[in-house]
Write a protein that holds these residues in place. Structure first.
Motif, PDB file in Angstrom:
ATOM      1  N   THR A 188       0.822  -1.211   0.000  1.00 32.11           N
ATOM      2  CA  THR A 188       0.000   0.000   0.000  1.00 32.11           C
ATOM      3  C   THR A 188       0.861   1.270   0.000  1.00 32.11           C
ATOM      4  O   THR A 188       0.411   2.315  -0.459  1.00 32.11           O
ATOM      5  CB  THR A 188      -1.040  -0.004   1.147  1.00 32.11           C
ATOM      6  OG1 THR A 188      -0.380  -0.143   2.410  1.00 32.11           O
ATOM      7  CG2 THR A 188      -2.023  -1.143   0.976  1.00 32.11           C
ATOM      8  N   ALA A 192       0.223   4.080  -2.688  1.00 32.61           N
ATOM      9  CA  ALA A 192       0.069   5.481  -2.268  1.00 32.61           C
ATOM     10  C   ALA A 192       1.033   6.370  -3.046  1.00 32.61           C
ATOM     11  O   ALA A 192       0.665   7.445  -3.540  1.00 32.61           O
ATOM     12  CB  ALA A 192       0.320   5.612  -0.770  1.00 32.61           C
ATOM     13  N   GLY A 195      -0.269   6.697  -6.630  1.00 36.55           N
ATOM     14  CA  GLY A 195      -1.673   7.103  -6.815  1.00 36.55           C
ATOM     15  C   GLY A 195      -2.538   6.010  -7.400  1.00 36.55           C
ATOM     16  O   GLY A 195      -3.386   6.270  -8.269  1.00 36.55           O
ATOM     17  N   HIS A 250      -2.554   1.655   4.055  1.00 37.83           N
ATOM     18  CA  HIS A 250      -2.438   3.116   3.967  1.00 37.83           C
ATOM     19  C   HIS A 250      -3.799   3.737   3.697  1.00 37.83           C
ATOM     20  O   HIS A 250      -4.501   3.317   2.796  1.00 37.83           O
ATOM     21  CB  HIS A 250      -1.474   3.500   2.838  1.00 37.83           C
ATOM     22  CG  HIS A 250      -0.080   3.657   3.322  1.00 37.83           C
ATOM     23  ND1 HIS A 250       0.532   4.882   3.417  1.00 37.83           N
ATOM     24  CD2 HIS A 250       0.803   2.753   3.778  1.00 37.83           C
ATOM     25  CE1 HIS A 250       1.753   4.717   3.896  1.00 37.83           C
ATOM     26  NE2 HIS A 250       1.938   3.433   4.124  1.00 37.83           N
ATOM     27  N   LYS A 251      -4.126   4.772   4.461  1.00 38.40           N
ATOM     28  CA  LYS A 251      -5.491   5.296   4.439  1.00 38.40           C
ATOM     29  C   LYS A 251      -5.830   6.059   3.160  1.00 38.40           C
ATOM     30  O   LYS A 251      -6.994   6.224   2.817  1.00 38.40           O
ATOM     31  CB  LYS A 251      -5.728   6.226   5.634  1.00 38.40           C
ATOM     32  CG  LYS A 251      -5.353   5.632   6.982  1.00 38.40           C
ATOM     33  CD  LYS A 251      -6.293   4.494   7.390  1.00 38.40           C
ATOM     34  CE  LYS A 251      -5.881   3.818   8.681  1.00 38.40           C
ATOM     35  NZ  LYS A 251      -4.926   2.700   8.494  1.00 38.40           N
ATOM     36  N   GLU A 252      -4.812   6.563   2.453  1.00 38.37           N
ATOM     37  CA  GLU A 252      -5.137   7.374   1.263  1.00 38.37           C
ATOM     38  C   GLU A 252      -5.309   6.517   0.011  1.00 38.37           C
ATOM     39  O   GLU A 252      -5.663   7.033  -1.042  1.00 38.37           O
ATOM     40  CB  GLU A 252      -4.099   8.482   1.034  1.00 38.37           C
ATOM     41  CG  GLU A 252      -2.720   8.006   0.688  1.00 38.37           C
ATOM     42  CD  GLU A 252      -1.858   7.820   1.944  1.00 38.37           C
ATOM     43  OE1 GLU A 252      -0.664   8.109   1.860  1.00 38.37           O
ATOM     44  OE2 GLU A 252      -2.367   7.380   2.986  1.00 38.37           O
ATOM     45  N   HIS A 275     -10.807   4.207   7.949  1.00 42.25           N
ATOM     46  CA  HIS A 275     -10.273   4.256   6.577  1.00 42.25           C
ATOM     47  C   HIS A 275     -11.253   4.998   5.668  1.00 42.25           C
ATOM     48  O   HIS A 275     -12.355   4.519   5.414  1.00 42.25           O
ATOM     49  CB  HIS A 275     -10.051   2.827   6.065  1.00 42.25           C
ATOM     50  CG  HIS A 275      -9.169   2.747   4.854  1.00 42.25           C
ATOM     51  ND1 HIS A 275      -9.416   3.468   3.701  1.00 42.25           N
ATOM     52  CD2 HIS A 275      -8.042   2.039   4.610  1.00 42.25           C
ATOM     53  CE1 HIS A 275      -8.478   3.197   2.809  1.00 42.25           C
ATOM     54  NE2 HIS A 275      -7.617   2.343   3.332  1.00 42.25           N
ATOM     55  N   ASN A 277     -11.204   5.615   2.447  1.00 34.81           N
ATOM     56  CA  ASN A 277     -11.238   5.302   1.000  1.00 34.81           C
ATOM     57  C   ASN A 277     -11.619   3.851   0.720  1.00 34.81           C
ATOM     58  O   ASN A 277     -10.996   3.190  -0.103  1.00 34.81           O
ATOM     59  CB  ASN A 277      -9.876   5.596   0.372  1.00 34.81           C
ATOM     60  CG  ASN A 277      -9.670   7.081   0.158  1.00 34.81           C
ATOM     61  OD1 ASN A 277     -10.448   7.715  -0.552  1.00 34.81           O
ATOM     62  ND2 ASN A 277      -8.663   7.632   0.807  1.00 34.81           N
TER      63      ASN A 277
END
Ligand SMILES: [Zn+2]
Length: 391
Positions: A188, A192, A195, A250-252, A275, A277
């Motif tokens: 992740t 991240a 993108g 990863h949160k994004e 989270h 997303n």
């Protein structure tokens, strides 16, 4: 220009409209949605059913297409995985032909984009040549943290191979019962940085929770069969598989949680809080096939922001059709509005795969494909007709 009219138009980014016409440019870009009274009646093409953007299949495994009608139903997840591990190998030409057929069938079923899991490179050429836009998730699994670095190298090499075919691709961890924290962290972080979205099978069977809660259940048996000394790497957490593993992500990174068959309202509410997303992907026909049950979709509809729809593979489904998945949900949960079902199968699927600039809605300038969906047919099965020819 083409001027398309059906029983109703579902633009997806706005509410459905009656007595309107969808105006399509020659290159199949959306021009506008106009009142039918504003258009010369001689120019209007009439179609039976509802007019909507092409479907997005958020979860598929094209490379397992040759396993159609090979496995028995209702084996439970550990039994099913054991069969796939034993029997996934087949003649290369048989594998290729089955993938070509499955890709052509999805196209015919009005599917314009697919989130497709790959463990090997077998499907890349077919996906590159397809009229369907694919996002390939290179799937990785390892219980042993010592294997993470070499596995990431292997994953990135496959990813480069996919990119060499001009395929959009990213990395994805397999499932809670086959991953560890450093692997998810590495995957992740990569997504991240670039993108890109990721995907993970989640909350698919009670055995998955049993493993995490107290290290018991059928997954132990499966690991023994595979000769895996997993006790060396695994400590039960006393929590569900989701609660144990989601904090590693990863949160994004847009993250598809696939299946959610045993998700509770606690799981859903908690996950949405930690989270921002998440995309909860429903594969109801595969859930019926493997576990003989469905997720509590009306509960998820209340608790979560984004739901998407997938077919899973032909190893656990009789067809790769989003319309067939929607019909299964509709029969089990008639209280869910058609507009919501259709939005999950188009707008939110496109968003999950990072393809919202092109697919998922009738916003001017997009080329989302156009299909007609008839829900009222003589034989009772929902019928999809492709109206756009190239998208
Ligand atoms: Zn799957």
């Amino acid at each position: 220009m083409r001027y398309l009219q059906g029983n109703r138009i579902f633009p997806m980014h706005t509410s459905p409209v009656d007595d309107h016409v969808l105006v399509l440019q020659d290159d199949e870009r959306i021009e506008a949605i106009l009142p039918a009274s504003a258009i010369d009646p001689a120019l209007i093409e009439h179609h039976a059913g509802y007019i909507l953007p092409g479907f997005v299949n958020a979860h598929c495994h094209l490379e397992l297409s040759h396993l159609l009608n090979v496995f028995p139903e209702k084996t439970g997840l550990p039994g099913f995985l054991s069969l796939v591990i034993q029997q996934r190998n087949a003649e290369a030409e048989q594998v290729q032909q089955a993938m070509r057929d499955a890709d052509a069938y999805m196209w015919q079923q009005g599917i314009v984009a697919v989130g497709d899991i790959s463990n090997v490179a077998d499907s890349f050429q077919i996906k590159a040549q397809s009229k369907i836009a694919y996002h390939t998730f290179i799937e990785l699994f390892a219980f042993d943290p010592a294997r993470v670095a070499s596995l990431m190298e292997k994953g990135k090499a496959l990813l480069a191979q996919a990119n060499g075919f001009n395929l959009k691709a990213s990395l994805a961890p397999h499932a809670p019962y086959s991953i560890n924290e450093p692997l998810v962290e590495a995957i992740t972080t990569y997504c991240a940085t670039h993108g890109l979205p990721t995907s993970v099978h989640m909350l698919e069977s009670n055995d998955e929770n049993e493993l995490y809660v107290q290290s018991t259940g059928l997954f132990r048996k499966l690991y023994r069969e595979m000769g895996l000394a997993f006790d060396q790497f695994f400590t039960p957490t006393g929590k569900t598989s989701l609660a144990s593993t989601l904090p590693w992500f990863h949160k994004e990174v847009p993250t598809l949680l696939v299946h959610n068959t045993i998700a509770t309202s606690w799981d859903a509410e908690w996950a949405e809080e930690i989270h921002p997303n998440l995309f909860w992907c429903m594969c109801p026909n595969a859930n019926r096939f493997i576990e003989d049950r469905l997720p509590d979709i009306p509960m998820l509809q209340k608790e979560v922001q984004y739901i998407t729809i997938g077919t899973d593979s032909l190893a656990s489904n009789h067809q790769l059709s989003i319309a067939a998945e929607l019909q299964t949900i509709r029969r089990a949960f008639p209280e869910i509005a058609l507009q919501d079902l259709l939005r999950w199968a188009t707008f939110y699927g496109a968003k999950a795969l990072g393809m919202q600039d092109r697919f998922g809605s009738f916003e001017a300038g997009k080329r989302p494909g156009v299909v007609a969906l008839e829900t009222d047919t003589p034989d009772g099965s929902w019928k999809v007709t492709r109206i756009s020819r190239h998208t």
